[in-house]
Design a protein around this motif. Structure first.
Motif, short mmCIF file in Angstrom:
data_model
loop_
_atom_site.label_atom_id
_atom_site.label_comp_id
_atom_site.label_asym_id
_atom_site.label_seq_id
_atom_site.Cartn_x
_atom_site.Cartn_y
_atom_site.Cartn_z
N GLY A 36 44.74 16.98 -3.93
CA GLY A 36 46.14 16.26 -4.14
C GLY A 36 46.53 16.04 -5.58
O GLY A 36 47.80 16.58 -5.95
N THR A 37 45.79 15.49 -6.14
CA THR A 37 45.87 15.07 -7.56
C THR A 37 45.89 16.30 -8.57
O THR A 37 46.77 16.50 -9.40
N VAL A 38 44.98 17.53 -8.16
CA VAL A 38 45.04 18.65 -9.11
C VAL A 38 46.42 19.44 -8.81
O VAL A 38 46.90 19.81 -9.82
N ALA A 39 46.87 19.60 -7.43
CA ALA A 39 48.24 20.06 -7.12
C ALA A 39 49.19 19.53 -7.97
O ALA A 39 50.25 20.09 -8.53
N LEU A 40 49.11 18.03 -7.91
CA LEU A 40 50.32 17.29 -8.69
C LEU A 40 50.39 17.37 -10.07
O LEU A 40 51.40 17.70 -10.53
N VAL A 41 49.22 17.65 -10.66
CA VAL A 41 49.19 18.16 -12.24
C VAL A 41 49.55 19.39 -12.56
O VAL A 41 50.43 19.48 -13.36
N ARG A 42 49.31 20.43 -11.55
CA ARG A 42 49.91 21.77 -11.82
C ARG A 42 51.61 21.85 -11.57
O ARG A 42 52.08 22.48 -12.17
N ILE A 43 51.95 20.84 -10.80
CA ILE A 43 53.41 20.63 -10.48
C ILE A 43 54.17 20.36 -11.46
O ILE A 43 55.17 20.69 -12.10
N PHE A 44 53.77 19.11 -12.25
CA PHE A 44 53.98 18.54 -13.40
C PHE A 44 53.98 19.44 -14.54
O PHE A 44 55.09 19.63 -15.17
N ASP A 45 52.87 20.18 -14.83
CA ASP A 45 52.85 20.95 -15.83
C ASP A 45 53.88 22.27 -15.69
O ASP A 45 54.45 22.68 -16.76
N LEU B 150 56.73 23.10 -18.38
CA LEU B 150 56.73 24.47 -19.03
C LEU B 150 58.21 25.27 -18.61
O LEU B 150 58.78 25.61 -19.63
N ILE B 151 58.75 24.86 -17.38
CA ILE B 151 60.26 25.59 -17.17
C ILE B 151 61.08 24.70 -17.82
O ILE B 151 62.03 25.58 -18.44
N PHE B 152 61.08 23.36 -18.10
CA PHE B 152 61.88 22.82 -18.82
C PHE B 152 62.09 23.06 -20.46
O PHE B 152 63.04 23.55 -20.92
N LEU B 153 60.78 23.10 -20.92
CA LEU B 153 60.61 23.58 -22.15
C LEU B 153 61.08 25.11 -22.59
O LEU B 153 61.88 25.42 -23.58
#
Length: 351
Positions: free
Chosen positions: A127-136, A140-143
């Protein structure tokens, strides 16, 4: 005893899949051998600024350690504090697997190892790994949208960058909806139970207890979403992560003697490379090079020079992303095959 035709069909299918990537990789190598001017590449190695190349490799390893810190933040709301070595081992081994296996199974390895080393549920860690991927992905999309809206891009690449912008916008909407769903999922116990019950409707009765436990454990890994401060910090660290990656691309270009003017081209190359990594391929061979060559060609870099740059950049990325994983696995005396075999046992938790 006659072999079951269904078992035979499944075995043949697995054999066919196992041969897909070696055949494709061999085809790419053959294409590169026939089309690329290798003597020119050999001469090009003499013009590389090797000290800068070393700085780039070292800087990329620093970024890996930064990712460990970024990941550790998500465990704080759980009041769990893991050994830094075990977190490095898990994340670096996951990066190693992502580099050599086209299935992008690094996240599974990362969650499996930290769960095994720290006696934590695989599904909570995942769950934490997936959340990090979502944040990244969100940052990335924002940037990417921010950079593309500046419109300081080569006119010859308008159609290409417009397609990336449209893809980023669509992905951004999807991720925003996903975060909203996850926020509701973790915030309200009643909504959690309703959603879990809905998800378990198509699941056979004998799998429901294990699946319900897995979903509950996974939900614990998302507890960070209950704290606005940690969400903001996670997003900020993800933005900083991509900025550091863009700086590393800039250093690599300088090491190759390619000056495109300012930092924007480096971030455009990073953006194209990051989107290309969504295409499963061993060590990202093929999509990574195509994305790099495409953007460099828009800035007037000749095709041969662009491919040469892509190969060198990929080599630097491959070394700096695999060596730390191999080193930590060696320090921990963890057999790679035993690690991969352990992933097969995860599905037993659902039964």
């Amino acid at each position: 005893m006659r072999e079951n035709p269904f078992h035979k069909k499944g075995r043949l299918k697995k054999t066919a899949i196992a041969w897909i990537w070696p055949v494709m990789l061999s085809g790419f190598i053959l294409y590169a051998f026939l089309r690329h001017d290798f003597p020119a590449m050999t001469n090009g190695f003499q013009h590389i600024a090797w000290p800068l190349m070393g700085v780039s490799v070292g800087f990329n390893i620093f970024i890996l350690y930064f990712r460990v810190y970024k990941w550790a933040i998500l465990f704080k709301p759980m009041n769990r504090r893991f050994k830094y070595f075990n977190m490095c081992l898990s994340l670096f081994a996951g990066g190693l697997v992502n580099m050599v296996i086209p299935a992008r199974a690094g996240g599974l390895v990362q969650a499996f190892l930290i769960g095994k080393k720290e006696n934590e549920s695989f599904f909570t860690a995942f769950g934490t790994v997936a959340l990090v991927r979502i944040f990244d992905s969100i940052m990335l999309i924002f940037l990417g949208i921010l950079i593309l809206l500046i419109r300081n891009t080569p006119q010859t690449g308008d159609a290409y960058f417009k397609s990336i912008l449209e893809t980023a916008g669509t992905s951004g909407i999807f991720l925003a909806l996903l975060v909203m769903i996850l926020f509701v999922f973790t915030k309200n116990p009643t909504n959690q139970d309703k959603l879990i019950h809905l998800l378990l409707v198509p699941v056979p009765d004998r799998f429901k207890p294990g699946t319900q436990n897995a979903v509950s454990r996974f939900r614990q890994g998302l507890i960070c979403l209950n704290f606005a401060g940690y969400v903001c910090l996670g997003l900020l660290l993800s933005l900083l992560f991509w900025l550091l990656c863009g700086i590393n691309v800039f250093i690599l270009l300088r090491a190759l003697g390619i000056e495109l003017g300012g930092m924007l081209p480096s971030f455009l190359i990073l953006l194209a490379q990051a989107f290309s990594m969504g295409i499963p391929a061993p060590a990202n061979i093929g999509p990574y090079h195509a994305a790099t060559v495409t953007v460099l060609s828009f800035y007037g870099v000749p095709a041969q020079s662009a491919l040469y740059a892509a190969i060198v950049m990929h080599g630097a990325m491959f070394i700096s992303n695999t060596f730390p994983g191999l080193f930590y696995l060696w320090l921990d005396k963890t057999p790679i095959f035993a690690m991969l075999k352990g992933l097969k046992n995860v599905n037993q938790n659902l039964r």
